[in-house]
Design an enzyme around this catalytic site. Structure first.
Site, PDB file in Angstrom:
ATOM      1  N   ARG A 175      54.346  46.833  -3.295  1.00 56.55           N
ATOM      2  CA  ARG A 175      53.931  46.381  -4.403  1.00 56.55           C
ATOM      3  C   ARG A 175      53.553  47.384  -5.777  1.00 56.55           C
ATOM      4  O   ARG A 175      53.063  47.144  -6.686  1.00 56.55           O
ATOM      5  CB  ARG A 175      52.411  46.003  -4.148  1.00 56.55           C
ATOM      6  CG  ARG A 175      51.807  44.522  -3.888  1.00 56.55           C
ATOM      7  CD  ARG A 175      50.480  44.533  -3.170  1.00 56.55           C
ATOM      8  NE  ARG A 175      49.875  43.202  -3.415  1.00 56.55           N
ATOM      9  CZ  ARG A 175      49.689  42.327  -2.265  1.00 56.55           C
ATOM     10  NH1 ARG A 175      50.311  42.499  -1.369  1.00 56.55           N
ATOM     11  NH2 ARG A 175      49.063  41.483  -2.547  1.00 56.55           N
ATOM     12  N   ARG A 210      42.879  40.753  -8.909  1.00 53.44           N
ATOM     13  CA  ARG A 210      44.242  40.719  -8.128  1.00 53.44           C
ATOM     14  C   ARG A 210      45.470  40.439  -9.222  1.00 53.44           C
ATOM     15  O   ARG A 210      46.607  41.147  -8.970  1.00 53.44           O
ATOM     16  CB  ARG A 210      44.033  39.697  -6.980  1.00 53.44           C
ATOM     17  CG  ARG A 210      43.300  40.378  -5.859  1.00 53.44           C
ATOM     18  CD  ARG A 210      42.762  39.393  -4.970  1.00 53.44           C
ATOM     19  NE  ARG A 210      44.106  38.976  -4.059  1.00 53.44           N
ATOM     20  CZ  ARG A 210      44.096  37.639  -3.597  1.00 53.44           C
ATOM     21  NH1 ARG A 210      43.337  36.982  -3.913  1.00 53.44           N
ATOM     22  NH2 ARG A 210      45.273  37.556  -2.995  1.00 53.44           N
ATOM     23  N   ARG A 222      42.670  27.949  -2.060  1.00 49.11           N
ATOM     24  CA  ARG A 222      43.378  28.269  -0.541  1.00 49.11           C
ATOM     25  C   ARG A 222      42.373  28.332   0.529  1.00 49.11           C
ATOM     26  O   ARG A 222      41.326  28.981   0.349  1.00 49.11           O
ATOM     27  CB  ARG A 222      44.124  29.346  -0.960  1.00 49.11           C
ATOM     28  CG  ARG A 222      44.927  29.895   0.410  1.00 49.11           C
ATOM     29  CD  ARG A 222      46.183  31.178  -0.030  1.00 49.11           C
ATOM     30  NE  ARG A 222      45.310  32.340  -0.651  1.00 49.11           N
ATOM     31  CZ  ARG A 222      46.348  32.920  -0.711  1.00 49.11           C
ATOM     32  NH1 ARG A 222      47.631  33.123  -0.976  1.00 49.11           N
ATOM     33  NH2 ARG A 222      45.855  34.488  -1.108  1.00 49.11           N
TER      34      ARG A 222
HETATM   35  P1  AMP Z   1      47.704  39.919   0.382  1.00 45.04           P
HETATM   36  O1  AMP Z   1      47.272  39.085   1.548  1.00 45.04           O
HETATM   37  O2  AMP Z   1      49.272  40.176   0.374  1.00 45.04           O
HETATM   38  O3  AMP Z   1      47.596  39.079  -0.955  1.00 45.04           O
HETATM   39  O4  AMP Z   1      47.007  41.123   0.398  1.00 45.04           O
HETATM   40  C1  AMP Z   1      45.618  41.190   0.465  1.00 45.04           C
HETATM   41  C2  AMP Z   1      45.244  42.387  -0.112  1.00 45.04           C
HETATM   42  O5  AMP Z   1      45.552  43.665   0.828  1.00 45.04           O
HETATM   43  C3  AMP Z   1      45.710  42.901  -1.479  1.00 45.04           C
HETATM   44  O6  AMP Z   1      44.938  42.455  -2.490  1.00 45.04           O
HETATM   45  C4  AMP Z   1      45.471  44.783  -1.366  1.00 45.04           C
HETATM   46  O7  AMP Z   1      43.926  45.055  -1.339  1.00 45.04           O
HETATM   47  C5  AMP Z   1      45.814  44.775   0.013  1.00 45.04           C
HETATM   48  N1  AMP Z   1      47.430  45.162   0.128  1.00 45.04           N
HETATM   49  C6  AMP Z   1      48.136  44.147   0.913  1.00 45.04           C
HETATM   50  N2  AMP Z   1      49.498  44.907   0.783  1.00 45.04           N
HETATM   51  C7  AMP Z   1      49.269  45.896  -0.117  1.00 45.04           C
HETATM   52  C8  AMP Z   1      50.251  46.799  -0.673  1.00 45.04           C
HETATM   53  N3  AMP Z   1      51.332  46.744  -0.439  1.00 45.04           N
HETATM   54  N4  AMP Z   1      49.866  47.801  -1.415  1.00 45.04           N
HETATM   55  C9  AMP Z   1      48.544  47.857  -1.515  1.00 45.04           C
HETATM   56  N5  AMP Z   1      47.827  47.246  -1.106  1.00 45.04           N
HETATM   57  C10 AMP Z   1      47.991  46.061  -0.456  1.00 45.04           C
END
Ligand code: AMP
Length: 209
Positions: A87, A166, A126
């Site tokens: 990310r 986000r 969602r």
């Molecule tokens: P997601 O389900 O991929 O939207 O991830 C949910 C949350 O987890 C994100 O908004 C971040 O707070 C954290 N997170 C997940 N993957 C990452 C990553 N690669 N780098 C930093 N934070 C992450």
């Protein structure tokens, strides 16, 4: 096949990852899912929990460590799909090193392209089935009547107050991955708007399958 799915929150990475991984028999590696599992079992540090619920990004080292351990599992032998990692450019550089150490390379990066106003709408509607992980949209892809509302989870960070943060984090940190992977000749852009099955067909075609 090692594939990375890149796209803003709500662009359909999780939905597409589930289908592609089932079809190819490779694991879906989602740092978000791993962090939520750690949260449920009380293993996620409080400072990380707060950042996550507010819609911020965790420090690079925290998620790089998760990936470093996960890709050595036996089920990753014939490939895997990364959803939500990397990310940041620092994470992408770290991934190159983690893979190089194991004599492996990324084969393709698929970008799911969806306009911001649609993303906000998708995220607040969602819901995820707590048991199966199946993802629904309350209006456009509603759960079947057999799935009761108590079985559905509305992610803490899908509430309106976290969604904007986000999307901002994506634009500030993650969008830089697009030119990064384009320069490496790995990027395949896919229109992420439309029925999930139509988007799947585009993803598979972008991957040459
Ligand atoms: P997601 O389900 O991929 O939207 O991830 C949910 C949350 O987890 C994100 O908004 C971040 O707070 C954290 N997170 C997940 N993957 C990452 C990553 N690669 N780098 C930093 N934070 C992450």
């Amino acid at each position: 096949m090692i594939v990375i799915l890149v796209g803003p929150p709500g662009s359909g990475k999780g939905t597409q990852a589930q289908v592609v991984c089932a079809k190819w028999g490779i694991p879906q590696i989602s740092t978000g899912d791993m962090l939520r599992a750690a949260k449920r079992s009380g293993r996620l540090e409080k400072r990380y929990l707060d950042v996550m619920d507010a819609g911020g990004l965790l420090p690079d080292e925290a998620v790089i460590g998760l990936i470093d351990q996960r890709i050595d599992a036996e089920d990753c032998g014939s490939g895997f799909l990364l959803d939500g990692f990397p990310r940041t450019v620092a994470q992408a550089d770290a991934l190159v090193e983690l893979l190089a150490k194991r004599g492996r390379l990324t084969d393709a990066v698929v970008q799911l392209d969806v306009a911001r106003d649609l993303l906000e709408e998708r995220l607040v509607h969602r819901r995820t089935d707590k048991k199966t992980g199946q993802i629904y949209h309350l209006l456009y892809n509603p759960p079947p009547p057999s799935v009761g509302s108590e079985e559905l989870e509305h992610r803490a960070d899908d509430r309106p107050e976290s969604v904007g943060k986000r999307l901002d984090a994506y634009e500030a940190m993650t969008a830089a991955l697009l030119p990064y992977y384009e320069n490496k000749g790995l990027l395949r852009r896919v229109d992420g708007v439309g029925k999930p099955e139509d988007v799947t067909a585009r993803v598979l075609s972008a991957l040459g399958r």
